[in-house]
Every structure is written in structure tokens, then in C-alpha cells.
Design a protein around this motif. Structure first.
Motif, PDB file in Angstrom:
ATOM      1  N   UNK A 123       0.847  -1.194   0.000  1.00 32.53           N
ATOM      2  CA  UNK A 123       0.000   0.000   0.000  1.00 32.53           C
ATOM      3  C   UNK A 123       0.881   1.243   0.000  1.00 32.53           C
ATOM      4  N   UNK A 124       0.486   2.245  -0.805  1.00 30.61           N
ATOM      5  CA  UNK A 124       1.253   3.481  -0.916  1.00 30.61           C
ATOM      6  C   UNK A 124       0.327   4.663  -0.673  1.00 30.61           C
ATOM      7  N   UNK A 125       0.637   5.449   0.345  1.00 27.34           N
ATOM      8  CA  UNK A 125      -0.064   6.708   0.583  1.00 27.34           C
ATOM      9  C   UNK A 125       0.731   7.805  -0.106  1.00 27.34           C
ATOM     10  N   UNK A 165       4.651   3.379   5.113  1.00 26.11           N
ATOM     11  CA  UNK A 165       4.752   3.026   6.531  1.00 26.11           C
ATOM     12  C   UNK A 165       3.533   2.297   7.088  1.00 26.11           C
ATOM     13  N   UNK A 166       2.402   2.356   6.429  1.00 21.31           N
ATOM     14  CA  UNK A 166       1.208   1.717   6.990  1.00 21.31           C
ATOM     15  C   UNK A 166       0.374   1.027   5.933  1.00 21.31           C
ATOM     16  N   UNK A 167      -0.794   0.604   6.344  1.00 18.08           N
ATOM     17  CA  UNK A 167      -1.711  -0.106   5.452  1.00 18.08           C
ATOM     18  C   UNK A 167      -3.041   0.647   5.407  1.00 18.08           C
ATOM     19  N   UNK A 168      -3.862   0.335   4.419  1.00 19.13           N
ATOM     20  CA  UNK A 168      -5.208   0.913   4.312  1.00 19.13           C
ATOM     21  C   UNK A 168      -6.214  -0.224   4.402  1.00 19.13           C
ATOM     22  N   UNK A 169      -7.008  -0.239   5.472  1.00 16.62           N
ATOM     23  CA  UNK A 169      -7.996  -1.294   5.643  1.00 16.62           C
ATOM     24  C   UNK A 169      -9.077  -1.260   4.583  1.00 16.62           C
ATOM     25  N   UNK A 170      -9.508  -0.039   4.193  1.00 14.89           N
ATOM     26  CA  UNK A 170     -10.555   0.053   3.188  1.00 14.89           C
ATOM     27  C   UNK A 170     -10.120  -0.568   1.863  1.00 14.89           C
ATOM     28  N   UNK A 171      -8.956  -0.176   1.360  1.00 15.47           N
ATOM     29  CA  UNK A 171      -8.499  -0.735   0.095  1.00 15.47           C
ATOM     30  C   UNK A 171      -8.050  -2.187   0.234  1.00 15.47           C
ATOM     31  N   UNK A 172      -7.655  -2.596   1.439  1.00 11.98           N
ATOM     32  CA  UNK A 172      -7.303  -4.004   1.656  1.00 11.98           C
ATOM     33  C   UNK A 172      -8.468  -4.921   1.315  1.00 11.98           C
ATOM     34  N   UNK A 173      -9.693  -4.415   1.512  1.00 12.57           N
ATOM     35  CA  UNK A 173     -10.867  -5.243   1.259  1.00 12.57           C
ATOM     36  C   UNK A 173     -11.018  -5.596  -0.217  1.00 12.57           C
ATOM     37  N   UNK A 174     -10.317  -4.874  -1.103  1.00 12.98           N
ATOM     38  CA  UNK A 174     -10.435  -5.114  -2.544  1.00 12.98           C
ATOM     39  C   UNK A 174      -9.230  -5.814  -3.148  1.00 12.98           C
ATOM     40  N   UNK A 175      -8.201  -6.065  -2.372  1.00 15.74           N
ATOM     41  CA  UNK A 175      -6.991  -6.679  -2.924  1.00 15.74           C
ATOM     42  C   UNK A 175      -7.276  -8.095  -3.412  1.00 15.74           C
ATOM     43  N   UNK A 176      -8.031  -8.882  -2.641  1.00 18.78           N
ATOM     44  CA  UNK A 176      -8.353 -10.243  -3.052  1.00 18.78           C
ATOM     45  C   UNK A 176      -9.163 -10.280  -4.327  1.00 18.78           C
TER      46      UNK A 176
END
Length: 405
Positions: free
Chosen positions: A113-115, A126-137
């Protein structure tokens, strides 16, 4: 209602005709490059296949900045790219196949993930995005990075996040189209606050989320710490510093009004420059205590919490992202709050109050934010170890094609 994407031929032709020598030394990176524009939860971002980027991650910066239209020092709107001028719209996910060791562990894909900074050239890993994580799969399945056999109308995709060195599970509906199993995201199953209408339910799970960045659920070992506020010399404020899915800082509205020297029940303008200065000062000092870089605006994130005002929620939260009051709540912050609510002595546990909403949701914590409500849950082992955190999201395909950088 099912929409399958099958435009690879036309995209390949465009890439062939438009491909140029990249601006990265002797490397050849196509411009434009294939991209998918997706909504995940209350965020939107560009998803790229890792195979289309240089192997050296340090060379991704000019591509990411060009894609998003950053830096936009003129007005901060990212008018020259795909960004939307706020942190939740200035995001990129780079998704690829798992390594051999990851595949042996049952992982289907990995992602970074890139901010992307808006007015500056910051590229933050440095971190992750939970919202966009839901679409990675869903993206990995659609792109053929991983496959399924079509024996079920629902699949679970396990992905590895390189930012936090953690794995995440997403479960969503699928269908077989022309012999391929593809995600189905437009079923009217559920809704999320801040997004109009209903869509397919995506269950987002973070197994063992504690210590995502610092290695500890409580980086300082304390459920509450006293933070010196450099913007208010000689003043301290209690804060709970918690690292679950992402490192987060929680302070109470009552303590903030005391620091600001305003009446306890007064309305705080979170977008006020003076308030933002105080919040950022607290965030930076907390980052130091957590062993994190205080100069990174993306992590840790800070939120102000207060007791519920009615029986339809358990706690109210105002989150900040990249120094700006968030119009909803970053999903990793919401999940971290769900974990923190179960930590004895934390400010979240002291502030949250079990409501009718909690009973109706089967024990999930219902938080209210500026755009609505989110339900989150956390499961603990008998010894107090965090077993997992989960929530429900939705997503949508917005566009697939190529993007110029």
C-alpha cells in the motif's frame, strides 16, 4: 448485474502504440501502464500489477506521483492526476503473486500500500489501508494473480501486506464467467456508512493483528500514557497508544477540550488550524513514544473519542488522516479501536458503552463517525492475545484501462 472485464486486447494495443522509454535511467516502464481504479470501503485508489513496475521499489516514486498528480502545490486538488485532493483518494495498491514461501503458507497474493502526498512529494510505505485491503483479493482474482475452481459461490482470498508484514483474509461472492471464476461486487447485500446504496458483502479479517508496526499491541507497555504537548508547553494529555492492524493514538474529547481551554461540552472545530496544530503535536510526540518516525504523517494515526450520545452506537470517533479530519474513519483505525475496546484500562475501554446497537449486532462494537456508523469486532485468546479483528466492507469496480504518469 454481473460485469466481467475483458478489454485486455485493446489495452495491449494502446500500450504498444504509446509505450515510451521510461524516465528511470535505463529501465523500460510503459507509460501509460495498465491500471484499475477501485473503491474499497470509503476509499478509492489505483491498483497496479507489480509486474508492470520496476523491481526496485525506490524507483516507484515518479510513477506514483505522476499517477496521482502530486505534488499539487497550487491548490491541493491533484488536478493533473487521478488523486482527489484528500488522503482517502490519494492511494495506490501494488499487487503481485506471492513468493514461494508465502504460497507454501497458503497465501494467494501480496500487496504494498502506498499513501501518496498531495501538496508534497511524499511516498509513504509506513502503513496499510484497511478500506483498500478489502479489494486486494478481488483484484488478484480478477487479474488472474490467483485462481479458484468455481465449486462455491463465495471465496476467501488470503493476501500478504508488505507494509505491516501481516496477512489478511477477504471473503466475497463470485461467479463463473466463460470458465473463469470472477468477483461479483454489485449484489445488493449490505451498505457501509459514507457510501450510497448497497453492494456485495466483503468480510475483511486481520488474523493476529497486534504489533503490526512496532511488534507490540501496547508499544510502551501501558494502556494509557501521558503525552507532552509541544504546541502547549507544560501541558500533558492522556493517550492510549495501540498497535493493531496499524499503530493508532486515541485521546478523549474531554481531555482535548481541557487542553484547548474551552468548556467541556463545547463543539470543537476539528478543521481549525489551532486545533490541528495541537492534534499534530500530540501525534508526533506519541509517535516518538511508539518508536515510530514522527515526520511520517501517514503513521501513526490519531483519533478523538467520546461517549455515545444515543443507543444506536457505543462510541463516537473523529479520526485524522495526513493532518486532516477524516470524513469517515480509516478502516485500520476502526479495527484498532475495536481491539482497544477490549484492553483493560485503555481510554477506549473507559469511553465505550455497550448500547442497544451492540446487542443487535451480536456483540460487535458500533462506532459512530462523521458520515455514519461502522461495526467492528475483535476476538481474543484466553491469555489476552488478539486472535483477530474483522469488519464488513463493500467495493466497486470504477474503471479498468491504462493510466499515464
Amino acid at each position: 448485474m454481473l460485469r466481467a472485464i475483458s478489454s485486455r486486447g485493446s489495452i495491449s494495443s494502446l500500450l504498444h502504440s504509446r509505450s515510451i522509454q521510461a524516465r528511470l535511467g535505463s529501465s523500460s516502464v510503459q507509460n501509460p501502464i495498465p491500471a484499475t481504479f477501485l473503491r474499497g470501503g470509503t476509499s478509492k485508489g489505483i491498483f497496479l500489477n507489480r509486474d508492470h513496475l520496476p523491481e526496485d521499489r525506490s524507483q516507484w516514486a515518479p510513477i506514483c506521483l505522476g499517477v496521482m498528480g502530486s505534488p499539487d502545490t497550487a491548490n491541493g486538488l491533484q488536478i493533473n492526476g487521478m488523486g482527489g485532493g484528500i488522503s482517502s483518494l490519494s492511494k495506490i495498491c501494488v499487487v503481485g503473486a506471492p513468493s514461494e514461501s508465502q504460497e507454501a503458507r497458503g497465501l494467494d497474493a501480496e500487496y504494498t500500500f502506498i499513501q501518496v502526498g498531495i501538496r508534497d512529494s511524499v511516498i509513504d510505505f509506513s502503513g496499510n489501508c484497511g478500506n483498500l485491503s478489502s479489494m486486494v483479493g478481488a483484484f488478484a482474482l480478477q487479474e488472474g494473480i490467483c485462481t479458484r475452481d468455481g465449486s462455491s459461490n463465495k471465496v476467501t482470498i488470503r493476501v500478504f501486506n508488505t507494509n505491516t508484514n501481516s496477512h489478511i483474509l477477504t471473503t466475497f461472492p463470485v461467479a463463473s464467467v466463460n470458465g473463469r471464476v470472477v468477483p461479483v461486487l454489485d449484489l445488493p447485500q449490505t451498505s457501509v456508512a459514507g457510501v450510497p446504496g448497497k453492494a456485495s458483502q466483503i468480510i475483511l479479517e486481520f488474523p493476529r493483528p497486534a504489533g503490526a508496526r512496532t511488534g507490540k499491541l501496547l508499544p510502551t507497555g501501558n494502556p494509557v500514557d501521558s503525552i507532552d504537548i509541544h504546541a502547549r508547553p507544560g501541558t500533558q494529555i492522556p493517550a492510549s497508544l495501540v498497535d493493531a492492524t496499524n499503530p493508532c493514538i486515541f485521546i478523549t474529547l474531554a481531555d482535548l477540550t481541557r487542553v484547548l481551554n474551552v468548556p467541556p461540552q463545547s463543539t470543537v472545530d476539528f478543521a481549525n488550524d489551532t486545533v490541528k496544530e495541537v492534534i499534530e503535536s500530540i501525534r508526533m510526540q506519541s509517535a516518538v513514544k511508539m518508536g515510530l518516525d514522527p515526520g511520517s504523517q501517514a503513521q501513526p494515526k490519531i483519533s478523538i473519542i467520546s461517549p455515545p450520545s444515543s443507543e444506536d452506537h457505543d462510541i463516537y470517533i473523529q479520526a485524522y488522516s495526513m493532518g486532516i479530519p477524516h470524513k469517515a474513519v480509516p478502516m485500520t483505525v476502526g479495527l484498532c479501536l475495536g481491539v482497544a475496546a477490549n484492553i483493560n484500562g485503555s481510554l477506549v475501554q473507559r469511553t465505550a458503552q455497550k448500547s442497544e446497537a451492540s446487542a443487535a449486532s451480536g456483540g460487535l462494537l458500533t462506532m459512530k463517525h462523521p458520515s455514519g456508523f461502522v461495526e467492528v469486532g475483535a476476538e481474543f485468546e484466553a491469555d489476552g492475545t488478539v486472535k483477530g479483528a474483522r469488519t464488513v466492507r463493500t467495493g466497486r469496480w470504477l474503471m479498468k484501462g491504462v493510466v499515464w504518469w
